[in-house]
Design an enzyme around this catalytic site. Structure first.
Site, short mmCIF file in Angstrom:
data_model
loop_
_atom_site.label_atom_id
_atom_site.label_comp_id
_atom_site.label_asym_id
_atom_site.label_seq_id
_atom_site.Cartn_x
_atom_site.Cartn_y
_atom_site.Cartn_z
N HIS A 63 -5.12 -33.12 18.52
CA HIS A 63 -4.06 -33.95 19.09
C HIS A 63 -2.93 -33.11 19.67
CE1 HIS A 63 -6.04 -37.45 17.39
NE2 HIS A 63 -6.33 -36.64 16.38
N LYS B 227 9.03 -0.35 14.35
CA LYS B 227 9.64 -0.10 13.03
C LYS B 227 10.58 1.10 13.10
CE LYS B 227 5.57 -1.09 10.17
NZ LYS B 227 4.70 -0.53 9.15
N LYS C 91 0.84 -1.20 0.00
CA LYS C 91 0.00 0.00 0.00
C LYS C 91 0.87 1.26 0.00
CE LYS C 91 -3.62 2.45 2.34
NZ LYS C 91 -4.56 2.57 3.42
N GLY D 220 -4.74 -2.01 4.51
CA GLY D 220 -3.97 -3.18 4.08
C GLY D 220 -4.69 -4.49 4.36
N ARG D 221 -5.21 -4.64 5.59
CA ARG D 221 -5.84 -5.92 5.97
C ARG D 221 -7.24 -6.06 5.38
NH1 ARG D 221 -4.88 -2.46 9.85
NH2 ARG D 221 -6.56 -1.53 11.07
N GLU E 263 -4.98 -6.45 14.51
CA GLU E 263 -4.49 -5.14 14.07
C GLU E 263 -5.64 -4.13 14.06
OE1 GLU E 263 -0.87 -4.42 11.25
OE2 GLU E 263 -2.65 -4.27 10.00
N GLU F 2 10.63 -4.65 4.39
CA GLU F 2 10.74 -6.04 3.95
C GLU F 2 10.46 -6.15 2.46
OE1 GLU F 2 9.05 -4.89 6.48
OE2 GLU F 2 9.16 -6.21 8.23
#
Ligand code: F6P
Length: 499
Positions: free
Chosen positions: A361, A471, A185, A244-245, A330, A191
């Site tokens: 399990h 950040k 965005k 973004g999400r 978020e 990254e």
């Protein structure tokens, strides 16, 4: 129940689940909803008629109807950033201007998908999709859920700034026939930019004459992508109002649209639009996302639950818990209201989960006999994939249902080690079949439930300032500054790592 077996926190409801089924004979029909080919069963929760009444009153107090209208009208619902939340415009609701813009941008995306299909990038065997957080989790969920049998392309997702992640992502891909889609965005995420550079190196190292010719950028900041050397003709823009999400409906879904086909992408949007209509117009007592939000609030606020667990009883939905972690945590992992005051209630619980039956399990011991209450959600699909063994599928579904029954009923035993308290809540979401339409509706259900939680809390689900501080510190340190402001422990760690 054995006397020695403590009940989990019970302050939420005077009646147990089994008592509620007796005292409210219509609760199954009142707390089950069928929307867009999905069955939602919230009857095995402690929501009773009284608590629903009080949450309906709270929704009124908190201006739920007006907030929902504002979302669908494209008004400002993200006050800290002064913008609307236009992911709903991607599926047709919003201000006419936002909807027109989203439609025009989608046409451009479609033209690109058509051109790619017609060979604009030559023969294509794979896609390397670079992005992180909301710029990868949605497309990865879509492809993992829907692309297993239908796509001939190898699509690999690269998010982490870790050489091992890069190696894993590119290993199965042929650089000569791979398209690189870079989704961000902001187009400033550390990254993603580092991985973009690594991908350029990978392409040129393989002798690709024009590596940049194989890159497509997807962003709300085209100028930032141009600055990174991407040609304007290969940039797909989406709106600033699309968080973004919440972005898989926009051109962030490009890799999925290429791999699954345009019709599938359109069907995804239609499914989401159907859920939007339900959320917008259904009565508050028969509104699946809102009732789910009432149950969320009940468990966090009155039972003191700090986590909720989602188990996908379908391998194709194994990425759903990861997707929901970002969406829910978020969005609603906040402590102050829209006015900056402390929130009156605890906000989002930790979302976690896994895949059934594997999780049975590993972690279900705690769910059945641990000393804390964890509201559990089962997500399953009635129809198996075409060539899947029907008996396996039947056992998978029966296991999901058995777990819900066991959590609720418990088991009496004279041996405290073998006793189950029961009265443990679960909700079940059962899709008729898993296809683009139902997946779109499912994801939109979770989005609107998250929004409803935020309205009940008076918080803004559309900003995420909490991710900035770490950040900032990392950025300063990477530039060789900020060391002096650090605590002794962190300084020692940096020293120890020799970086
Ligand atoms: O750091 C969190 C975050 O900003 C998320 O909200 C977002 O989805 C992700 O990083 C990636 O951001 P971008 O799409 O701008 O690269």
């Amino acid at each position: 129940m054995s006397a020695a077996m403590a009940e989990p926190q019970q302050q939420g409801s005077a009646e147990t689940l089994e008592q509620l089924f007796k005292s409210e004979p219509d609760r199954l029909s009142r707390l089950s909803f069928d929307v867009a080919g999905i069955h939602f069963d919230w009857s095995k929760t402690h929501l009773d008629a009284g608590s629903i009444d009080s949450f309906v009153a709270r929704a009124e107090d908190m201006g739920f109807a007006a907030a929902r209208d504002a979302l669908f009208a494209g008004d400002i619902v993200n006050p800290s950033e002064g913008r609307p939340a236009t992911h709903v415009a991607e599926r047709g609701s919003g201000s006419p201007q936002d909807v027109d813009l989203a439609t025009a941008r989608r046409q451009r995306m479609r033209a690109l998908v058509d051109a790619i299909e017609a060979g604009a990038f030559g023969e294509l065997t794979g896609i390397l999709h670079i992005g992180i957080g909301g710029s990868v989790l949605g497309p990865a969920l879509l492809l993992d859920a829907l692309g297993r049998r239908t796509s001939n392309l190898k699509v690999r997702f690269l998010s982490n700034i870790d050489g091992a992640a890069f190696d894993d992502a590119v290993r199965p891909l042929d650089p000569a026939t791979t398209l690189v889609v870079v989704a961000s965005k902001t187009f400033s995420t550390l990254e993603t930019l580092a991985n973009l550079e690594a991908a350029r190196g990978w392409l040129s190292g393989a002798g690709i004459a024009d590596p940049d010719g194989r890159l497509i950028a997807v962003t709300a900041k085209p100028e930032a992508a141009v600055e990174q050397g991407i040609d304007e003709s290969r940039i797909l823009q989406f709106g600033e109002g699309v968080g973004g999400r919440y972005s898989l409906w926009s051109s962030v879904g490009l890799s999925a649209a290429i791999a699954l086909g345009w019709d599938a992408f359109e069907a995804l949007l239609e499914g989401a639009a159907e859920m939007d209509r339900h959320f917008r117009f259904a009565d508050v007592r028969a509104n699946a996302p809102l009732i789910a939000a009432f149950a969320d609030r009940l468990y966090v606020e009155r039972f003191g639950c700090q986590t909720r667990a989602v188990f996908a009883y379908d391998e194709r939905l194994r990425l759903l818990p990861f997707y929901l972690q970002q969406l829910e945590m978020e969005s609603n992992g906040k402590s102050v209201t829209n006015d900056g005051a402390a929130v009156a209630w605890p906000t989002a619980p930790v979302t976690w989960g896994g895949t059934g039956t594997d999780a049975q399990h590993a972690v279900f011991q705690l769910l059945h006999q641990g000393s804390i209450t964890v509201p559990v959600e089962f997500v399953a699909v009635t129809e198996a994939e075409d060539d899947q063994d029907p008996e396996h599928h039947r056992l998978l579904l029966l296991n999901a249902f058995a777990q819900g029954a066991a959590l609720m009923a418990g088991r009496v035993s004279d041996d405290p080690q073998r006793a189950y308290a029961g009265n443990r809540p679960s909700a079940t979401i059962l899709l008729e079949r898993l296809d683009p339409r139902s997946l779109g509706a499912l994801v939109a259900f979770y989005e609107q439930r998250t929004f409803a939680n935020a309205v009940l809390l008076g918080i803004n689900p559309f900003d995420q300032f909490g991710v900035e501080l770490g950040k900032d510190i990392a950025r300063k340190l990477s530039e060789g500054a900020g060391d002096a402001e650090l605590d002794a422990s962190t300084r020692a760690l940096i020293h120890k790592a020799g970086i």
